[in-house]
Design an enzyme around this catalytic site. Structure first.
Site: not given
Ligand code: NAD
Length: 436
Positions: A125-127
Protein backbone atom coordinates in the site's frame (compact mmCIF):
# COMPACT_ATOMS: atom_id res chain seq x y z
CA UNK A 1 -9.58 -30.08 -7.66
CA UNK A 2 -9.16 -27.67 -10.53
CA UNK A 3 -9.42 -23.99 -9.80
CA UNK A 4 -11.69 -22.07 -12.19
CA UNK A 5 -9.71 -19.71 -14.39
CA UNK A 6 -11.98 -16.76 -13.75
CA UNK A 7 -9.37 -14.00 -14.00
CA UNK A 8 -8.20 -15.05 -17.48
CA UNK A 9 -11.72 -14.90 -18.89
CA UNK A 10 -12.45 -11.60 -17.24
CA UNK A 11 -9.22 -10.14 -18.65
CA UNK A 12 -10.02 -11.14 -22.17
CA UNK A 13 -13.41 -9.54 -21.93
CA UNK A 14 -12.34 -6.28 -20.30
CA UNK A 15 -9.25 -4.40 -21.38
CA UNK A 16 -7.40 -2.38 -18.72
CA UNK A 17 -9.01 1.02 -18.12
CA UNK A 18 -7.02 3.84 -19.71
CA UNK A 19 -5.60 5.12 -16.41
CA UNK A 20 -3.99 1.69 -15.85
CA UNK A 21 -2.51 1.45 -19.35
CA UNK A 22 1.16 0.39 -19.55
CA UNK A 23 1.79 2.73 -22.49
CA UNK A 24 1.26 5.74 -20.28
CA UNK A 25 4.66 7.10 -19.27
CA UNK A 26 5.59 7.33 -15.61
CA UNK A 27 6.05 5.00 -12.67
CA UNK A 28 2.87 2.95 -13.13
CA UNK A 29 3.81 2.25 -16.78
CA UNK A 30 7.32 1.18 -15.67
CA UNK A 31 5.82 -1.13 -13.04
CA UNK A 32 3.49 -2.77 -15.61
CA UNK A 33 6.44 -3.36 -17.95
CA UNK A 34 8.28 -5.06 -15.06
CA UNK A 35 5.30 -7.36 -14.50
CA UNK A 36 5.12 -8.18 -18.22
CA UNK A 37 8.81 -9.05 -18.17
CA UNK A 38 8.40 -11.69 -15.43
CA UNK A 39 5.07 -13.15 -16.57
CA UNK A 40 6.72 -15.87 -18.74
CA UNK A 41 8.50 -17.16 -15.61
CA UNK A 42 5.39 -17.51 -13.47
CA UNK A 43 4.23 -20.86 -14.87
CA UNK A 44 0.60 -21.72 -14.14
CA UNK A 45 0.36 -18.78 -11.69
CA UNK A 46 0.49 -16.42 -14.68
CA UNK A 47 -3.26 -16.87 -15.12
CA UNK A 48 -3.67 -14.69 -12.02
CA UNK A 49 -1.24 -12.03 -13.21
CA UNK A 50 -3.99 -9.50 -14.05
CA UNK A 51 -4.54 -9.03 -10.32
CA UNK A 52 -1.06 -7.47 -10.15
CA UNK A 53 -1.96 -4.98 -12.88
CA UNK A 54 -4.83 -3.39 -11.00
CA UNK A 55 -4.71 -1.90 -7.51
CA UNK A 56 -7.19 -3.64 -5.23
CA UNK A 57 -8.44 -0.34 -3.84
CA UNK A 58 -7.61 3.34 -4.48
CA UNK A 59 -9.08 6.07 -2.33
CA UNK A 60 -8.91 9.75 -3.31
CA UNK A 61 -9.73 12.14 -0.49
CA UNK A 62 -10.24 15.87 -0.20
CA UNK A 63 -8.26 17.23 2.76
CA UNK A 64 -9.58 20.67 3.73
CA UNK A 65 -7.81 22.59 6.49
CA UNK A 66 -8.01 26.04 8.00
CA UNK A 67 -4.77 27.94 7.46
CA UNK A 68 -3.24 30.11 10.18
CA UNK A 69 -4.54 33.23 8.40
CA UNK A 70 -8.12 32.02 8.76
CA UNK A 71 -8.67 31.01 5.12
CA UNK A 72 -9.43 27.47 3.93
CA UNK A 73 -7.21 25.34 1.73
CA UNK A 74 -7.99 22.02 0.03
CA UNK A 75 -5.38 19.35 -0.72
CA UNK A 76 -5.78 16.08 -2.61
CA UNK A 77 -4.79 12.92 -0.72
CA UNK A 78 -4.57 9.26 -1.70
CA UNK A 79 -4.31 5.85 -0.12
CA UNK A 80 -3.85 2.94 -2.48
CA UNK A 81 -3.91 -0.72 -1.46
CA UNK A 82 -2.34 -2.52 -4.35
CA UNK A 83 -2.63 -6.09 -3.08
CA UNK A 84 -3.58 -7.68 0.22
CA UNK A 85 -3.38 -11.38 -0.69
CA UNK A 86 -0.47 -11.98 1.74
CA UNK A 87 -1.70 -9.76 4.58
CA UNK A 88 -2.67 -6.20 5.46
CA UNK A 89 -1.48 -3.37 3.23
CA UNK A 90 1.82 -1.77 4.27
CA UNK A 91 3.61 1.25 2.91
CA UNK A 92 4.54 4.85 3.61
CA UNK A 93 2.81 8.21 3.28
CA UNK A 94 4.47 10.89 1.17
CA UNK A 95 3.82 14.64 1.43
CA UNK A 96 5.06 16.25 -1.78
CA UNK A 97 3.84 18.78 -4.31
CA UNK A 98 4.37 16.32 -7.21
CA UNK A 99 2.42 13.39 -5.72
CA UNK A 100 -0.08 11.91 -8.22
CA UNK A 101 -2.44 8.96 -8.13
CA UNK A 102 -0.30 7.18 -10.75
CA UNK A 103 2.84 7.60 -8.63
CA UNK A 104 1.10 6.36 -5.48
CA UNK A 105 -0.28 3.35 -7.39
CA UNK A 106 3.21 2.39 -8.58
CA UNK A 107 4.74 2.91 -5.14
CA UNK A 108 2.01 0.73 -3.61
CA UNK A 109 2.70 -2.01 -6.15
CA UNK A 110 6.45 -1.87 -5.44
CA UNK A 111 5.58 -2.26 -1.74
CA UNK A 112 3.68 -5.49 -2.59
CA UNK A 113 6.84 -6.70 -4.32
CA UNK A 114 9.20 -5.55 -1.54
CA UNK A 115 7.14 -7.09 1.26
CA UNK A 116 6.83 -10.38 -0.63
CA UNK A 117 10.56 -10.54 -1.41
CA UNK A 118 11.53 -10.41 2.25
CA UNK A 119 8.58 -12.68 2.99
CA UNK A 120 6.78 -10.33 5.38
CA UNK A 121 3.10 -11.18 5.95
CA UNK A 122 2.02 -7.91 4.32
CA UNK A 123 0.51 -6.76 1.06
CA UNK A 124 1.47 -3.46 -0.55
CA UNK A 125 0.00 0.00 0.00
CA UNK A 126 1.08 3.64 -0.22
CA UNK A 127 -0.40 7.02 0.47
CA UNK A 128 0.29 10.65 -0.14
CA UNK A 129 -0.92 14.22 -0.18
CA UNK A 130 -0.15 16.64 -2.99
CA UNK A 131 1.29 19.43 -0.86
CA UNK A 132 4.60 21.16 -0.31
CA UNK A 133 4.84 20.73 3.47
CA UNK A 134 7.59 23.37 3.69
CA UNK A 135 4.91 25.99 3.00
CA UNK A 136 2.88 24.96 6.07
CA UNK A 137 3.32 25.93 9.71
CA UNK A 138 3.56 23.16 12.31
CA UNK A 139 -0.08 23.70 13.26
CA UNK A 140 -1.23 23.53 9.62
CA UNK A 141 0.83 20.36 9.10
CA UNK A 142 -0.76 18.76 12.15
CA UNK A 143 -4.29 19.67 10.97
CA UNK A 144 -3.50 18.37 7.48
CA UNK A 145 -2.17 15.06 8.87
CA UNK A 146 -5.10 14.57 11.23
CA UNK A 147 -7.78 15.31 8.62
CA UNK A 148 -6.04 13.04 6.06
CA UNK A 149 -5.82 10.23 8.65
CA UNK A 150 -9.47 10.64 9.49
CA UNK A 151 -10.44 10.55 5.78
CA UNK A 152 -8.44 7.37 5.06
CA UNK A 153 -9.48 5.93 8.45
CA UNK A 154 -12.20 3.92 6.71
CA UNK A 155 -9.61 1.68 5.04
CA UNK A 156 -6.55 1.69 7.36
CA UNK A 157 -6.11 -0.12 10.67
CA UNK A 158 -3.67 -2.45 12.47
CA UNK A 159 -5.04 -5.51 10.64
CA UNK A 160 -6.09 -3.71 7.43
CA UNK A 161 -3.40 -1.32 6.24
CA UNK A 162 -0.48 0.13 8.22
CA UNK A 163 1.08 3.43 7.00
CA UNK A 164 4.66 4.54 7.78
CA UNK A 165 6.93 7.52 7.04
CA UNK A 166 8.13 8.30 3.51
CA UNK A 167 9.34 11.47 1.79
CA UNK A 168 8.67 14.53 4.05
CA UNK A 169 6.89 12.55 6.76
CA UNK A 170 8.51 11.56 10.04
CA UNK A 171 8.04 10.20 13.58
CA UNK A 172 5.98 13.22 14.66
CA UNK A 173 3.57 12.80 11.75
CA UNK A 174 3.22 9.10 12.63
CA UNK A 175 2.44 10.11 16.24
CA UNK A 176 -0.37 12.43 15.01
CA UNK A 177 -1.69 9.69 12.70
CA UNK A 178 -1.70 7.15 15.52
CA UNK A 179 -3.44 9.58 17.87
CA UNK A 180 -6.10 10.59 15.32
CA UNK A 181 -6.93 6.99 14.43
CA UNK A 182 -7.00 6.05 18.12
CA UNK A 183 -9.31 8.98 18.99
CA UNK A 184 -11.74 7.95 16.25
CA UNK A 185 -11.65 4.32 17.41
CA UNK A 186 -11.91 5.16 21.10
CA UNK A 187 -8.89 3.00 21.95
CA UNK A 188 -5.13 3.39 21.63
CA UNK A 189 -4.11 1.59 18.43
CA UNK A 190 -0.33 1.77 18.35
CA UNK A 191 -0.16 -0.86 15.57
CA UNK A 192 -1.94 1.37 13.04
CA UNK A 193 1.32 3.01 11.90
CA UNK A 194 5.02 2.18 12.15
CA UNK A 195 7.98 4.52 12.33
CA UNK A 196 6.56 6.01 15.56
CA UNK A 197 8.66 7.60 18.30
CA UNK A 198 10.05 4.98 20.72
CA UNK A 199 7.92 6.52 23.50
CA UNK A 200 4.76 5.56 21.57
CA UNK A 201 5.68 1.98 20.67
CA UNK A 202 8.34 2.61 18.01
CA UNK A 203 11.10 0.06 17.57
CA UNK A 204 14.77 0.22 18.46
CA UNK A 205 16.96 -0.18 15.38
CA UNK A 206 14.40 1.35 12.95
CA UNK A 207 16.50 4.40 12.16
CA UNK A 208 19.52 2.33 11.10
CA UNK A 209 17.53 -0.54 9.56
CA UNK A 210 17.54 0.45 5.89
CA UNK A 211 21.27 1.24 5.85
CA UNK A 212 21.99 -1.99 7.72
CA UNK A 213 19.96 -3.91 5.12
CA UNK A 214 21.91 -2.23 2.30
CA UNK A 215 25.16 -3.27 3.97
CA UNK A 216 23.94 -6.85 4.55
CA UNK A 217 22.91 -7.47 0.92
CA UNK A 218 26.17 -5.80 -0.16
CA UNK A 219 28.12 -8.30 1.94
CA UNK A 220 26.15 -11.22 0.46
CA UNK A 221 26.56 -10.02 -3.13
CA UNK A 222 30.29 -9.42 -2.58
CA UNK A 223 30.69 -12.94 -1.29
CA UNK A 224 29.05 -14.35 -4.43
CA UNK A 225 31.39 -12.31 -6.63
CA UNK A 226 34.43 -13.34 -4.57
CA UNK A 227 35.02 -9.76 -3.40
CA UNK A 228 36.51 -9.09 0.04
CA UNK A 229 34.57 -6.14 1.53
CA UNK A 230 37.63 -5.02 3.49
CA UNK A 231 39.46 -4.46 0.18
CA UNK A 232 36.66 -2.57 -1.58
CA UNK A 233 36.37 1.08 -2.54
CA UNK A 234 32.87 2.53 -2.07
CA UNK A 235 31.11 5.57 -3.56
CA UNK A 236 27.83 6.72 -2.01
CA UNK A 237 25.28 9.19 -3.37
CA UNK A 238 23.08 10.47 -0.53
CA UNK A 239 24.49 10.69 2.97
CA UNK A 240 21.25 10.68 4.97
CA UNK A 241 19.43 7.95 6.80
CA UNK A 242 20.20 5.27 4.20
CA UNK A 243 23.51 6.31 2.61
CA UNK A 244 25.11 7.66 5.79
CA UNK A 245 24.41 4.50 7.80
CA UNK A 246 25.42 2.18 4.95
CA UNK A 247 28.70 4.10 4.49
CA UNK A 248 29.40 3.87 8.23
CA UNK A 249 28.84 0.09 8.27
CA UNK A 250 30.98 -0.51 5.17
CA UNK A 251 33.76 1.62 6.69
CA UNK A 252 33.51 -0.32 9.97
CA UNK A 253 34.00 -3.53 7.95
CA UNK A 254 37.28 -2.11 6.61
CA UNK A 255 36.06 -0.80 3.23
CA UNK A 256 37.46 2.48 1.89
CA UNK A 257 34.74 5.05 1.27
CA UNK A 258 36.32 7.14 -1.49
CA UNK A 259 33.46 9.41 -2.59
CA UNK A 260 30.28 10.84 -1.11
CA UNK A 261 27.80 13.06 -2.92
CA UNK A 262 24.86 14.85 -1.37
CA UNK A 263 22.62 17.78 -2.39
CA UNK A 264 25.46 20.19 -1.53
CA UNK A 265 28.27 18.64 -3.57
CA UNK A 266 30.76 15.78 -3.95
CA UNK A 267 33.77 14.99 -1.76
CA UNK A 268 36.53 12.58 -2.77
CA UNK A 269 39.58 11.08 -1.14
CA UNK A 270 41.41 8.18 -2.82
CA UNK A 271 42.90 6.95 0.47
CA UNK A 272 39.48 6.98 2.16
CA UNK A 273 37.19 9.54 3.76
CA UNK A 274 36.83 9.56 7.54
CA UNK A 275 33.13 8.58 7.52
CA UNK A 276 32.46 9.41 11.18
CA UNK A 277 34.06 12.85 10.82
CA UNK A 278 32.06 13.46 7.63
CA UNK A 279 28.82 12.40 9.37
CA UNK A 280 29.41 14.85 12.20
CA UNK A 281 30.26 17.59 9.66
CA UNK A 282 26.92 16.90 7.91
CA UNK A 283 24.97 16.92 11.15
CA UNK A 284 26.54 20.30 12.00
CA UNK A 285 26.42 22.02 8.57
CA UNK A 286 23.63 20.09 6.77
CA UNK A 287 25.77 18.91 3.84
CA UNK A 288 29.21 17.49 2.91
CA UNK A 289 29.95 20.93 1.46
CA UNK A 290 32.81 22.62 3.31
CA UNK A 291 34.32 19.36 4.62
CA UNK A 292 38.02 20.14 4.50
CA UNK A 293 39.83 16.83 4.61
CA UNK A 294 38.93 15.86 1.01
CA UNK A 295 38.99 17.00 -2.61
CA UNK A 296 35.86 18.59 -4.06
CA UNK A 297 34.75 16.95 -7.33
CA UNK A 298 32.40 18.42 -9.94
CA UNK A 299 29.10 16.54 -9.37
CA UNK A 300 29.06 14.87 -12.81
CA UNK A 301 32.44 13.20 -12.08
CA UNK A 302 30.94 11.24 -9.18
CA UNK A 303 29.63 8.52 -11.51
CA UNK A 304 33.04 7.78 -13.04
CA UNK A 305 34.90 7.49 -9.72
CA UNK A 306 37.20 4.48 -9.40
CA UNK A 307 35.30 2.19 -7.00
CA UNK A 308 34.10 -1.41 -6.54
CA UNK A 309 30.68 -0.72 -5.04
CA UNK A 310 28.40 2.19 -5.94
CA UNK A 311 25.48 2.96 -3.65
CA UNK A 312 22.85 5.39 -4.98
CA UNK A 313 20.95 6.34 -1.82
CA UNK A 314 19.42 9.73 -2.62
CA UNK A 315 16.79 10.13 -5.33
CA UNK A 316 15.06 8.38 -8.23
CA UNK A 317 16.46 8.28 -11.77
CA UNK A 318 20.09 9.14 -10.97
CA UNK A 319 21.79 6.41 -13.03
CA UNK A 320 20.71 7.12 -16.59
CA UNK A 321 21.66 6.21 -20.16
CA UNK A 322 23.98 9.29 -20.02
CA UNK A 323 26.13 8.24 -17.05
CA UNK A 324 25.73 4.41 -16.93
CA UNK A 325 28.72 3.99 -19.29
CA UNK A 326 31.00 5.89 -16.90
CA UNK A 327 30.39 3.64 -13.91
CA UNK A 328 33.53 1.78 -12.83
CA UNK A 329 31.99 -0.28 -9.99
CA UNK A 330 31.55 -4.05 -10.11
CA UNK A 331 28.23 -3.74 -8.34
CA UNK A 332 25.52 -1.17 -7.70
CA UNK A 333 23.43 -1.51 -4.55
CA UNK A 334 20.23 0.52 -4.85
CA UNK A 335 19.63 2.14 -1.46
CA UNK A 336 17.20 4.67 -2.94
CA UNK A 337 13.90 3.75 -4.54
CA UNK A 338 14.12 3.68 -8.35
CA UNK A 339 17.60 5.24 -8.75
CA UNK A 340 18.29 3.46 -12.08
CA UNK A 341 16.28 4.12 -15.25
CA UNK A 342 15.25 1.04 -17.29
CA UNK A 343 17.68 2.07 -20.11
CA UNK A 344 20.56 2.41 -17.64
CA UNK A 345 19.63 -0.92 -16.09
CA UNK A 346 20.08 -2.61 -19.49
CA UNK A 347 23.43 -0.86 -20.02
CA UNK A 348 24.74 -2.00 -16.62
CA UNK A 349 23.50 -5.55 -17.29
CA UNK A 350 25.29 -5.62 -20.68
CA UNK A 351 28.48 -4.32 -19.04
CA UNK A 352 28.37 -7.14 -16.49
CA UNK A 353 27.84 -4.80 -13.52
CA UNK A 354 25.73 -6.50 -10.87
CA UNK A 355 22.72 -4.41 -9.76
CA UNK A 356 21.15 -5.32 -6.41
CA UNK A 357 17.66 -3.82 -6.92
CA UNK A 358 15.94 -1.43 -4.53
CA UNK A 359 13.06 -3.79 -3.68
CA UNK A 360 15.53 -6.07 -1.89
CA UNK A 361 18.42 -3.68 -1.10
CA UNK A 362 16.36 -1.16 0.89
CA UNK A 363 13.85 -3.63 2.37
CA UNK A 364 15.55 -3.44 5.79
CA UNK A 365 13.35 -0.48 6.75
CA UNK A 366 10.02 -2.22 6.19
CA UNK A 367 11.42 -5.36 7.84
CA UNK A 368 12.02 -3.50 11.10
CA UNK A 369 8.63 -1.79 10.63
CA UNK A 370 7.21 -5.32 10.65
CA UNK A 371 9.10 -5.96 13.91
CA UNK A 372 7.60 -2.75 15.32
CA UNK A 373 4.08 -3.92 14.40
CA UNK A 374 4.69 -7.35 15.96
CA UNK A 375 6.07 -5.74 19.16
CA UNK A 376 3.06 -3.39 19.36
CA UNK A 377 0.65 -6.33 19.09
CA UNK A 378 2.37 -8.25 21.87
CA UNK A 379 3.22 -5.11 23.91
CA UNK A 380 6.60 -6.71 24.46
CA UNK A 381 9.69 -4.94 23.16
CA UNK A 382 12.90 -6.52 21.94
CA UNK A 383 16.52 -5.44 22.44
CA UNK A 384 18.36 -3.71 19.61
CA UNK A 385 20.74 -6.68 19.29
CA UNK A 386 17.81 -9.04 18.82
CA UNK A 387 16.28 -6.75 16.21
CA UNK A 388 19.53 -6.42 14.25
CA UNK A 389 20.15 -10.19 14.35
CA UNK A 390 16.63 -10.95 13.05
CA UNK A 391 16.99 -8.26 10.37
CA UNK A 392 20.28 -9.67 9.10
CA UNK A 393 18.85 -13.19 9.00
CA UNK A 394 15.81 -12.13 6.96
CA UNK A 395 17.90 -10.07 4.51
CA UNK A 396 20.35 -12.93 3.99
CA UNK A 397 17.60 -15.49 3.40
CA UNK A 398 15.84 -13.19 0.94
CA UNK A 399 19.06 -12.50 -0.95
CA UNK A 400 19.90 -16.22 -1.16
CA UNK A 401 16.45 -17.02 -2.61
CA UNK A 402 16.82 -14.33 -5.26
CA UNK A 403 20.34 -15.32 -6.17
CA UNK A 404 19.21 -18.89 -6.71
CA UNK A 405 16.37 -17.84 -9.04
CA UNK A 406 18.67 -15.47 -10.97
CA UNK A 407 21.14 -18.31 -11.42
CA UNK A 408 18.49 -20.84 -12.42
CA UNK A 409 16.83 -18.64 -15.06
CA UNK A 410 19.96 -16.68 -16.07
CA UNK A 411 18.19 -13.36 -15.42
CA UNK A 412 19.14 -10.15 -13.63
CA UNK A 413 18.62 -9.86 -9.89
CA UNK A 414 15.83 -7.36 -10.59
CA UNK A 415 13.91 -9.85 -12.72
CA UNK A 416 14.65 -12.62 -10.19
CA UNK A 417 13.30 -10.42 -7.40
CA UNK A 418 10.06 -9.88 -9.32
CA UNK A 419 9.80 -13.61 -10.09
CA UNK A 420 10.13 -14.51 -6.38
CA UNK A 421 7.76 -11.76 -5.22
CA UNK A 422 5.08 -12.16 -7.89
CA UNK A 423 5.09 -15.96 -7.42
CA UNK A 424 4.54 -15.55 -3.68
CA UNK A 425 1.74 -13.03 -4.13
CA UNK A 426 -0.02 -15.06 -6.82
CA UNK A 427 0.36 -18.30 -4.89
CA UNK A 428 -1.48 -16.64 -1.98
CA UNK A 429 -4.04 -15.30 -4.45
CA UNK A 430 -4.63 -18.77 -5.87
CA UNK A 431 -4.87 -20.45 -2.45
CA UNK A 432 -7.39 -17.89 -1.24
CA UNK A 433 -9.41 -18.24 -4.43
CA UNK A 434 -11.76 -15.75 -5.93
CA UNK A 435 -14.57 -14.37 -3.76
CA UNK A 436 -17.50 -14.94 -4.20
P1 NAD B 1 17.42 11.47 3.74
O1 NAD B 1 16.59 12.66 3.55
O2 NAD B 1 17.84 11.06 5.10
O3 NAD B 1 18.77 11.63 2.87
C1 NAD B 1 18.74 11.96 1.52
C2 NAD B 1 20.15 12.25 1.06
O4 NAD B 1 20.13 12.49 -0.35
C3 NAD B 1 20.75 13.49 1.71
O5 NAD B 1 22.12 13.25 1.99
C4 NAD B 1 20.62 14.53 0.61
O6 NAD B 1 21.59 15.56 0.72
C5 NAD B 1 20.85 13.68 -0.61
N1 NAD B 1 20.37 14.35 -1.82
C6 NAD B 1 19.21 15.04 -1.99
N2 NAD B 1 19.17 15.56 -3.24
C7 NAD B 1 20.31 15.19 -3.85
C8 NAD B 1 20.85 15.42 -5.13
N3 NAD B 1 20.21 16.16 -6.04
N4 NAD B 1 22.07 14.88 -5.44
C9 NAD B 1 22.74 14.15 -4.53
N5 NAD B 1 22.28 13.90 -3.28
C10 NAD B 1 21.09 14.41 -2.96
O7 NAD B 1 16.64 10.30 2.97
P2 NAD B 1 16.78 8.73 3.20
O8 NAD B 1 15.78 8.29 4.20
O9 NAD B 1 18.23 8.39 3.36
O10 NAD B 1 16.24 8.18 1.79
C11 NAD B 1 17.08 8.10 0.65
C12 NAD B 1 16.41 7.22 -0.39
O11 NAD B 1 16.18 5.93 0.17
C13 NAD B 1 15.04 7.68 -0.91
O12 NAD B 1 14.93 7.24 -2.24
C14 NAD B 1 14.07 6.88 -0.06
O13 NAD B 1 12.82 6.72 -0.70
C15 NAD B 1 14.81 5.57 0.02
N6 NAD B 1 14.39 4.72 1.14
C16 NAD B 1 14.51 5.14 2.43
C17 NAD B 1 14.14 4.29 3.47
C18 NAD B 1 14.30 4.70 4.90
O14 NAD B 1 14.02 3.87 5.77
N7 NAD B 1 14.79 5.89 5.18
C19 NAD B 1 13.61 3.04 3.19
C20 NAD B 1 13.49 2.61 1.87
C21 NAD B 1 13.90 3.47 0.84
Amino acid sequence: MSIPDASAKATNQHALPSYLNSERPGPWGIYLQQVDRVTPYLGSLSRWVETLKRPKRALIVDVPIELDNGTMAHFEGYRVQHNTSRGPGKGGVRFHQDVTLSEVMALSAWMSVKNAVVNLPFGGAKGGIRVDPKTLSRGELERLTRRYTSEIGIIIGPTKDIPAPDVNTNEQIMAWMMDTYSMNEGATASGVVTGKPIALGGSLGRREATGRGVYTVGQEAAQHLGIDIAKTKIAVQGFGNVGGIAAKLFAQAGATVVAVQDHGGTVYKASGLDVLALLSHVSEYGSVLGYENAEILPDAQFWGVDCDILIPAALEQQITAENAHQIQARMVIEGANGPTTPEADDILHERGILVVPDVIANAGGVTVSYFEWVQDFSSFFWSEDEINARLVRIMREAFAAIWQVADEHRVSLRTATFIVACSRILQARELRGLYP
